[in-house]
Design a protein around this motif. Sequence first.
Motif, PDB file in Angstrom:
ATOM      1  N   GLU A  30       2.635   4.755   9.790  1.00 43.95           N
ATOM      2  CA  GLU A  30       3.496   3.608   9.622  1.00 43.95           C
ATOM      3  C   GLU A  30       2.643   2.066   9.495  1.00 43.95           C
ATOM      4  O   GLU A  30       3.118   1.560   8.408  1.00 43.95           O
ATOM      5  N   TRP A  31       1.112   2.631   9.482  1.00 42.65           N
ATOM      6  CA  TRP A  31       0.299   1.552   8.839  1.00 42.65           C
ATOM      7  C   TRP A  31       0.467   2.044   7.282  1.00 42.65           C
ATOM      8  O   TRP A  31       0.329   0.106   6.531  1.00 42.65           O
ATOM      9  N   GLU A  33       3.042   2.279   5.219  1.00 43.40           N
ATOM     10  CA  GLU A  33       4.343   2.039   4.816  1.00 43.40           C
ATOM     11  C   GLU A  33       4.408   0.213   5.278  1.00 43.40           C
ATOM     12  O   GLU A  33       4.757  -0.544   3.780  1.00 43.40           O
ATOM     13  N   ASN A  34       3.707  -0.289   6.137  1.00 42.25           N
ATOM     14  CA  ASN A  34       3.779  -1.529   6.709  1.00 42.25           C
ATOM     15  C   ASN A  34       3.043  -2.039   6.419  1.00 42.25           C
ATOM     16  O   ASN A  34       2.900  -3.430   6.962  1.00 42.25           O
ATOM     17  N   LYS A  35       2.065  -1.454   5.776  1.00 40.98           N
ATOM     18  CA  LYS A  35       0.182  -1.890   4.927  1.00 40.98           C
ATOM     19  C   LYS A  35      -0.219  -2.452   6.660  1.00 40.98           C
ATOM     20  O   LYS A  35      -0.568  -4.150   6.480  1.00 40.98           O
ATOM     21  N   ILE A  36      -0.016  -2.016   7.305  1.00 41.65           N
ATOM     22  CA  ILE A  36      -0.720  -2.817   8.579  1.00 41.65           C
ATOM     23  C   ILE A  36      -2.374  -2.635   8.924  1.00 41.65           C
ATOM     24  O   ILE A  36      -3.398  -1.116   8.539  1.00 41.65           O
TER      25      ILE A  36
END
Length: 117
Positions: A30-31, A33-36
Motif C-alpha cells: 500500500e505504501w 502503490e499510494n506513494k505513502i
Amino acid sequence: MNFELTEDQSLFQDAARKFAEDRMKPFAAEWDENKIFPEDVLREAAEMGFAGVYVRDDVGGSGMTRLDAALIFEQLARGCTSTAAYIAPRRCETATSMCSTGRKRSSLAVGAPTFMS
C-alpha cells in the motif's frame, strides 16, 4: 573464532523481525502503490532504537557495531525494503558521530535520532 550472536544481538534481531512483520510487511504494498511515506512507523522504529545505530550513545544514538546494524536492517528489509533503506544509517550521522569531537559533535547531534529532523 565464534560466530554465535550475543544475547543482545539475538534480542534486537528478534525485535526488528517482529517490528517488520507487524508494522511494515502488512502495509508495504500500500505504501508503494499510494506513494505513502510512513512517518508514524519511522517514529516507532526510532523509539525502538533503530535510528542512529552508528551514532555514539553519548550523543543520543545507539552506538552499535556494523554487525549489529546488519542484523537489524536485514530483518527490517523483510517487512519493507524501501523503508528499511531509509532507516539505514546515513553517512553524515556516522561521520558526525565518529569523526567530530566535543563541542562540534554536541552542536550537530541534539537528542536522540528521530528520522524526521
